[in-house]
Design an enzyme around this catalytic site. Sequence first.
Site, PDB file in Angstrom:
ATOM      1  N   ASN A  84       0.895  -1.234   0.123  1.00 50.69           N
ATOM      2  CA  ASN A  84       0.151   0.039  -0.045  1.00 50.69           C
ATOM      3  C   ASN A  84       0.773   1.076   0.038  1.00 50.69           C
ATOM      4  O   ASN A  84       2.081   1.304  -0.138  1.00 50.69           O
ATOM      5  CB  ASN A  84      -0.938  -0.052   0.950  1.00 50.69           C
ATOM      6  CG  ASN A  84      -2.322   0.784   0.792  1.00 50.69           C
ATOM      7  OD1 ASN A  84      -2.359   1.693   0.224  1.00 50.69           O
ATOM      8  ND2 ASN A  84      -3.396  -0.003   1.418  1.00 50.69           N
ATOM      9  N   HIS A 114      23.246   0.363  13.114  1.00 47.83           N
ATOM     10  CA  HIS A 114      24.176   0.812  13.339  1.00 47.83           C
ATOM     11  C   HIS A 114      24.892   0.237  14.632  1.00 47.83           C
ATOM     12  O   HIS A 114      24.090  -0.132  15.253  1.00 47.83           O
ATOM     13  CB  HIS A 114      24.230   2.441  13.717  1.00 47.83           C
ATOM     14  CG  HIS A 114      23.688   2.954  12.222  1.00 47.83           C
ATOM     15  ND1 HIS A 114      24.466   3.521  11.186  1.00 47.83           N
ATOM     16  CD2 HIS A 114      22.293   3.393  11.790  1.00 47.83           C
ATOM     17  CE1 HIS A 114      23.480   4.124  10.518  1.00 47.83           C
ATOM     18  NE2 HIS A 114      22.357   3.894  10.765  1.00 47.83           N
ATOM     19  N   GLY A 141      -0.710  -1.815   8.700  1.00 51.95           N
ATOM     20  CA  GLY A 141      -0.191  -0.411   8.304  1.00 51.95           C
ATOM     21  C   GLY A 141       0.616  -0.009   9.493  1.00 51.95           C
ATOM     22  O   GLY A 141       0.355  -0.293  10.640  1.00 51.95           O
TER      23      GLY A 141
END
Length: 186
Positions: A84, A114, A141
């Site tokens: 999406n 990192h 989502g």
Amino acid sequence: MPSELEKMLSGELYVAADPQLVEMRARARTLLSQYNAVPFEEPDKRRELIKQIFGEVGQNIEIQAPFYCDYGCHIVAGENLYMNFNCVVLDCATVKLGDNVQFGPNVQIYTATHPLLAAERIKGPELAFPITIGNNVWLGGGTIVCPGVTIGDNTTIGAGSVVTKDVPLNVFAAGNPCRVIRELTT
């Protein structure tokens, strides 16, 4: 001596400012700019661009613009992928997406990381670890998938989850950090 690309793909510290890596990211940015500018009414043109961006791509791929990634060539997508709007894939390591994978809006896949110690981090080298998402997976989502994670087949990840560890197959998992809520019967 391994190249920075080889180090990046093998999970070693690498220098992202390496000219080869900078050139690879620039190529991806150019193709992504083109992809994100293609009108919705031109799906064939979008498919052709995704084939140029991704390392491997199955049939029936639909990715809503805007879409962003670092390199693109480290993304391996199976059949029937749907992403999406506003998804991001930081593919400094390989990202494998199985068949029938669905991303809700704003899903973010981060292979990049990192060093945790500030003294090491400020020196500049980075790390990356592969991510694997199995077949028939739905990422709700706003889900964030962190470096090195594997999500098993037939699993659903709830919206807004932060997936920091592997998730088994056939479960519904959600939260921050993401945890298994219940098993799913197939």
